[in-house]
Design a protein around this motif. Structure first.
Motif, PDB file in Angstrom:
ATOM      1  N   VAL A   1       6.501   3.147   9.817  1.00 20.30           N
ATOM      2  CA  VAL A   1       5.528   4.074  10.810  1.00 20.30           C
ATOM      3  C   VAL A   1       4.966   4.893  10.795  1.00 20.30           C
ATOM      4  O   VAL A   1       3.760   4.850  10.571  1.00 20.30           O
ATOM      5  CB  VAL A   1       6.567   3.704  11.785  1.00 20.30           C
ATOM      6  N   ASP A   2       4.861   5.880  10.008  1.00 23.29           N
ATOM      7  CA  ASP A   2       4.487   7.162   9.756  1.00 23.29           C
ATOM      8  C   ASP A   2       2.813   7.036   8.630  1.00 23.29           C
ATOM      9  O   ASP A   2       1.941   7.695   8.960  1.00 23.29           O
ATOM     10  CB  ASP A   2       5.537   8.131   8.823  1.00 23.29           C
ATOM     11  N   GLY A   3       3.902   6.476   7.761  1.00 27.07           N
ATOM     12  CA  GLY A   3       2.852   5.988   6.537  1.00 27.07           C
ATOM     13  C   GLY A   3       1.647   5.088   7.054  1.00 27.07           C
ATOM     14  O   GLY A   3       0.481   4.728   6.439  1.00 27.07           O
ATOM     15  N   ALA A   4       2.089   4.021   7.526  1.00 26.40           N
ATOM     16  CA  ALA A   4       1.258   3.253   8.534  1.00 26.40           C
ATOM     17  C   ALA A   4      -0.240   3.614   9.098  1.00 26.40           C
ATOM     18  O   ALA A   4      -1.004   3.631   9.302  1.00 26.40           O
ATOM     19  CB  ALA A   4       1.730   1.725   9.034  1.00 26.40           C
ATOM     20  N   SER A   5       0.989   5.001  10.127  1.00 27.78           N
ATOM     21  CA  SER A   5      -0.473   5.431  10.660  1.00 27.78           C
ATOM     22  C   SER A   5      -1.684   6.180   9.807  1.00 27.78           C
ATOM     23  O   SER A   5      -2.853   6.020  10.301  1.00 27.78           O
ATOM     24  CB  SER A   5       0.419   6.314  11.691  1.00 27.78           C
TER      25      SER A   5
ATOM     26  N   ILE B   1       1.055  -1.822  -0.443  1.00 30.05           N
ATOM     27  CA  ILE B   1      -0.146  -0.383  -0.033  1.00 30.05           C
ATOM     28  C   ILE B   1       0.713   1.024  -0.049  1.00 30.05           C
ATOM     29  O   ILE B   1       0.332   2.351  -0.686  1.00 30.05           O
ATOM     30  CB  ILE B   1      -0.999   0.274   1.616  1.00 30.05           C
ATOM     31  N   LEU B   2       2.384   1.311   1.019  1.00 29.08           N
ATOM     32  CA  LEU B   2       2.904   2.440   1.072  1.00 29.08           C
ATOM     33  C   LEU B   2       3.829   2.210  -0.142  1.00 29.08           C
ATOM     34  O   LEU B   2       3.814   3.671  -0.697  1.00 29.08           O
ATOM     35  CB  LEU B   2       3.730   1.906   1.940  1.00 29.08           C
ATOM     36  N   ALA B   3       4.096   1.578  -0.996  1.00 26.81           N
ATOM     37  CA  ALA B   3       4.768   1.918  -2.186  1.00 26.81           C
ATOM     38  C   ALA B   3       3.812   2.373  -3.703  1.00 26.81           C
ATOM     39  O   ALA B   3       4.235   2.831  -4.110  1.00 26.81           O
ATOM     40  CB  ALA B   3       5.461   0.115  -2.662  1.00 26.81           C
ATOM     41  N   ALA B   4       2.944   1.885  -3.143  1.00 27.23           N
ATOM     42  CA  ALA B   4       1.696   2.312  -4.085  1.00 27.23           C
ATOM     43  C   ALA B   4       1.401   3.803  -3.634  1.00 27.23           C
ATOM     44  O   ALA B   4       1.412   4.691  -5.000  1.00 27.23           O
ATOM     45  CB  ALA B   4       0.402   1.532  -4.168  1.00 27.23           C
ATOM     46  N   GLN B   5       1.434   4.268  -3.084  1.00 29.86           N
ATOM     47  CA  GLN B   5       1.222   5.633  -2.488  1.00 29.86           C
ATOM     48  C   GLN B   5       2.256   7.266  -2.991  1.00 29.86           C
ATOM     49  O   GLN B   5       2.154   7.921  -2.990  1.00 29.86           O
ATOM     50  CB  GLN B   5       0.778   6.098  -1.149  1.00 29.86           C
ATOM     51  N   ASP B   6       3.798   6.512  -2.609  1.00 35.22           N
ATOM     52  CA  ASP B   6       4.885   6.431  -2.366  1.00 35.22           C
ATOM     53  C   ASP B   6       6.252   6.140  -2.786  1.00 35.22           C
ATOM     54  O   ASP B   6       6.312   4.683  -2.252  1.00 35.22           O
ATOM     55  CB  ASP B   6       5.507   7.114  -0.483  1.00 35.22           C
ATOM     56  N   ASP B   7       6.651   7.101  -3.743  1.00 33.83           N
ATOM     57  CA  ASP B   7       7.409   6.267  -5.028  1.00 33.83           C
ATOM     58  C   ASP B   7       8.787   5.589  -3.749  1.00 33.83           C
ATOM     59  O   ASP B   7       9.878   5.516  -5.066  1.00 33.83           O
ATOM     60  CB  ASP B   7       7.337   7.288  -6.668  1.00 33.83           C
ATOM     61  N   TRP B   8       8.950   6.154  -3.086  1.00 34.54           N
ATOM     62  CA  TRP B   8      10.294   6.494  -1.825  1.00 34.54           C
ATOM     63  C   TRP B   8      10.190   5.478  -2.192  1.00 34.54           C
ATOM     64  O   TRP B   8      11.124   4.933  -2.162  1.00 34.54           O
ATOM     65  CB  TRP B   8      10.148   7.349  -1.172  1.00 34.54           C
ATOM     66  N   PHE B   9       9.742   4.264  -2.038  1.00 44.41           N
ATOM     67  CA  PHE B   9       9.713   2.668  -1.519  1.00 44.41           C
ATOM     68  C   PHE B   9       9.845   2.302  -2.881  1.00 44.41           C
ATOM     69  O   PHE B   9      10.277   1.499  -2.682  1.00 44.41           O
ATOM     70  CB  PHE B   9       8.221   1.907  -1.227  1.00 44.41           C
ATOM     71  N   ARG B  10       9.278   2.459  -4.175  1.00 42.71           N
ATOM     72  CA  ARG B  10      10.323   1.415  -5.482  1.00 42.71           C
ATOM     73  C   ARG B  10      11.235   2.712  -5.902  1.00 42.71           C
ATOM     74  O   ARG B  10      11.734   1.460  -6.706  1.00 42.71           O
ATOM     75  CB  ARG B  10       8.476   2.509  -6.181  1.00 42.71           C
ATOM     76  N   ARG B  11      11.497   2.927  -5.293  1.00 42.29           N
ATOM     77  CA  ARG B  11      13.271   3.430  -6.134  1.00 42.29           C
ATOM     78  C   ARG B  11      14.384   2.133  -5.306  1.00 42.29           C
ATOM     79  O   ARG B  11      14.519   1.743  -4.383  1.00 42.29           O
ATOM     80  CB  ARG B  11      13.457   4.920  -5.963  1.00 42.29           C
ATOM     81  N   GLU B  12      15.223   2.770  -6.181  1.00 44.25           N
ATOM     82  CA  GLU B  12      16.386   1.186  -5.687  1.00 44.25           C
ATOM     83  C   GLU B  12      17.180   1.765  -4.205  1.00 44.25           C
ATOM     84  O   GLU B  12      17.607   2.740  -3.944  1.00 44.25           O
ATOM     85  CB  GLU B  12      17.689   1.626  -6.723  1.00 44.25           C
ATOM     86  N   SER B  13      17.838   0.586  -3.346  1.00 44.30           N
ATOM     87  CA  SER B  13      18.160   0.776  -2.564  1.00 44.30           C
ATOM     88  C   SER B  13      19.801   1.402  -2.489  1.00 44.30           C
ATOM     89  O   SER B  13      20.173   0.397  -3.779  1.00 44.30           O
ATOM     90  CB  SER B  13      18.082  -0.751  -1.603  1.00 44.30           C
ATOM     91  N   SER B  14      20.280   2.023  -1.607  1.00 45.90           N
ATOM     92  CA  SER B  14      21.544   2.157  -1.798  1.00 45.90           C
ATOM     93  C   SER B  14      22.683   1.434  -0.429  1.00 45.90           C
ATOM     94  O   SER B  14      23.821   1.790  -0.448  1.00 45.90           O
ATOM     95  CB  SER B  14      22.311   3.526  -1.067  1.00 45.90           C
ATOM     96  N   LEU B  15      21.633   0.222  -0.299  1.00 47.00           N
ATOM     97  CA  LEU B  15      22.292  -0.492   0.456  1.00 47.00           C
ATOM     98  C   LEU B  15      23.531  -1.326  -0.018  1.00 47.00           C
ATOM     99  O   LEU B  15      25.088  -0.534   0.495  1.00 47.00           O
ATOM    100  CB  LEU B  15      21.230  -1.569   0.993  1.00 47.00           C
ATOM    101  N   PHE B  16      23.517  -1.677  -1.384  1.00 45.10           N
ATOM    102  CA  PHE B  16      25.312  -1.757  -1.105  1.00 45.10           C
ATOM    103  C   PHE B  16      26.567  -1.294  -1.578  1.00 45.10           C
ATOM    104  O   PHE B  16      26.876  -1.620  -2.130  1.00 45.10           O
ATOM    105  CB  PHE B  16      24.602  -2.696  -2.419  1.00 45.10           C
ATOM    106  N   ARG B  17      26.031   0.101  -1.933  1.00 48.78           N
ATOM    107  CA  ARG B  17      26.669   1.513  -1.920  1.00 48.78           C
ATOM    108  C   ARG B  17      27.510   2.357  -1.124  1.00 48.78           C
ATOM    109  O   ARG B  17      28.147   2.477  -1.044  1.00 48.78           O
ATOM    110  CB  ARG B  17      26.262   2.028  -3.194  1.00 48.78           C
ATOM    111  N   MET B  18      26.820   1.018   0.239  1.00 46.90           N
ATOM    112  CA  MET B  18      27.535   1.967   1.354  1.00 46.90           C
ATOM    113  C   MET B  18      28.886   1.443   2.219  1.00 46.90           C
ATOM    114  O   MET B  18      28.818   0.248   1.964  1.00 46.90           O
ATOM    115  CB  MET B  18      25.625   1.772   2.884  1.00 46.90           C
ATOM    116  N   GLY B  19      29.186   1.875   2.800  1.00 45.26           N
ATOM    117  CA  GLY B  19      30.573   1.746   3.190  1.00 45.26           C
ATOM    118  C   GLY B  19      30.887   1.621   4.707  1.00 45.26           C
ATOM    119  O   GLY B  19      31.625   0.862   5.054  1.00 45.26           O
ATOM    120  N   SER B  20      29.387   1.712   5.753  1.00 47.44           N
ATOM    121  CA  SER B  20      29.775   1.068   7.142  1.00 47.44           C
ATOM    122  C   SER B  20      28.538   0.990   7.540  1.00 47.44           C
ATOM    123  O   SER B  20      27.836   1.194   6.811  1.00 47.44           O
ATOM    124  CB  SER B  20      30.101   2.173   7.564  1.00 47.44           C
ATOM    125  N   ASP B  21      28.704   0.097   8.680  1.00 45.49           N
ATOM    126  CA  ASP B  21      27.669  -0.422   9.084  1.00 45.49           C
ATOM    127  C   ASP B  21      26.821   0.295   9.663  1.00 45.49           C
ATOM    128  O   ASP B  21      25.674   0.769   9.992  1.00 45.49           O
ATOM    129  CB  ASP B  21      27.961  -1.164   9.970  1.00 45.49           C
TER     130      ASP B  21
END
Length: 406
Positions: free
Chosen positions: A281-285, A246-266
């Motif tokens: 949490v904010d969207g679910a409310s 539901i949130l991904a249908a409303q907000d394209d932020w969730f549909r965009r590529e994650s930068s997880l694998f380009r991050m250098g630190s924990d």
């Protein structure tokens, strides 16, 4: 597992307790043994034999023959050159040599089983499926294992001894399914399933077994015929997945590529996860709870596949209200109404939109309520028998209703 209160429910007919008492058993992770009022009411062994003996409704992929945990190769019970067509003579030979016949998706090829599964699914709001097991005397089909769904076992004929043990893996889901375990993982879990409880099921007995419980069963002096009704509960994980959809249908932020694998630190990874969780949490409310429940229920209904064989007379347009005494909304059907003006209302069902007089709304609400409705009731709600029949015919044509008898 959730449900709605009802009296004289399918669940009570199956296991003799109401929904609230059953949910307490589920919450505690306990098994239960009960008596079925009419064990062969879904399908008798004679009816099952008739179903699989002629031009079969089952294909090779729908049936298995298995003995002591080892399946028989498909070409040993199908017609030469056709993996889909069952060879009756080969099946009989295999059963005579101790193999258990497993027939899947009985709810899709037998109308009584399909109707029962649909009603149970509507009460529990969970996908439901029915399989059949025919085991010759003194034989065991499957080796010890657990299921990732709850199971009701209905003993139709003969008897079986079930050895059951509490879960080693609590509340397994599809990802933890027994079929995905390596041999060493399965052996390790089986070794931890100690002190099994032996339960003998005779004709008319019902066993409720929660997911995760280790179990195996063997026929006794005579043959055994039983059904398993699997109930796939909606988990918190499932609900969260729907929230994300539901949130991904409303907000394209969730549909965009994650930068997880380009991050250098924990810390960067943790920050990314923290940002995502905050947005969830904010969207679910902001999500309407009734809307979320409706989406989850629709998803569960779409997974049922248990409407049973569609009547050919309906498909051909022959099943007009003149030869139908009652109808019922199809399981999982979503519908809505929109007032167009003071005189007209639009009724939206999947694949069709009907524009009707406002005066038809009480009859529409009744017909799509989910319970069985007679032609007379629909006519009384509308105040016009001929127009009510036209309305029923329109909904039948749209696939929103199914005839309960012709």
């Amino acid at each position: 597992m959730t449900g709605s209160n009802s009296t004289g429910s399918t669940l009570e007919a199956l296991i003799g307790i109401d929904l609230q008492e059953f949910l307490q058993i589920v919450a505690g992770g306990h098994y239960k043994v009960a008596r079925a009022a009419n064990p062969s009411g879904l399908i008798s062994l004679a009816e099952f034999d008739e179903l699989i003996s002629g031009p079969s409704a089952f294909s090779g992929s729908d049936m298995r023959l298995i003995k002591d945990g080892t399946p028989l190769a498909g070409d040993r019970y199908t017609v030469a050159g056709s993996s889909a067509q069952i060879d009756g003579a080969k099946v009989i030979a295999a059963i005579s040599h101790g193999y258990t016949l497993v027939a899947n998706r009985l709810h899709q090829v037998n109308r009584k089983c399909g109707s029962f599964a649909r009603k149970l699914a509507e009460e529990l709001h969970c996908p439901v499926a029915i399989n059949a097991y025919l085991t010759p005397a003194g034989s065991q089909g499957l080796s010890p294992h657990y299921d990732h769904h709850d199971v009701f076992v209905i003993q139709i004929e003969g008897s079986k001894v079930w050895n059951i043990s509490p879960p080693v893996i609590p509340a397994p889901t599809m990802r933890e399914s027994w079929r995905y375990l390596s041999d060493s993982q399965a052996a390790e879990i089986e070794s931890q399933a100690v002190n099994p409880t032996a339960i003998t099921l005779s004709a008319g007995d019902v066993l409720y077994l929660p997911r995760g419980w280790m179990h195996s069963a063997s026929a006794q002096e005579g043959h055994s015929f039983h059904l398993t009704i699997s109930v796939d509960p909606v988990t918190r994980k499932d609900v969260l997945i729907h929230v994300m959809d539901i949130l991904a249908a409303q907000d394209d932020w969730f549909r965009r590529e994650s930068s997880l694998f380009r991050m250098g630190s924990d810390q960067e990874i943790l920050d990314e996860i923290s940002t995502a969780l905050t947005k969830v949490v904010d969207g679910a409310s902001e999500i309407s709870a009734p809307s979320l429940v409706e989406v989850v229920q629709e998803s569960a209904a779409n997974g049922l596949g248990i409407d049973g064989p569609k009547m050919a007379v309906t498909a051909l347009g022959i099943a007009t209200p003149s030869n139908i005494s009652s109808v019922r909304r199809r399981a999982g059907l979503r519908w809505s109404t929109t007032s167009l003006d003071d005189e007209r209302v639009a009724v939206q069902v999947p694949g069709a939109k009907l524009v009707l007089p406002q005066a038809a709304l009480p009859s529409v609400t009744l017909l799509l309520s989910g319970r069985e409705v007679t032609r007379r009731e629909a006519a009384e709600a509308l105040g016009d028998e001929a127009v009510a029949d036209q309305l029923i015919a329109a909904f039948l044509q749209a696939g929103a209703l199914e005839p309960m008898n012709t």
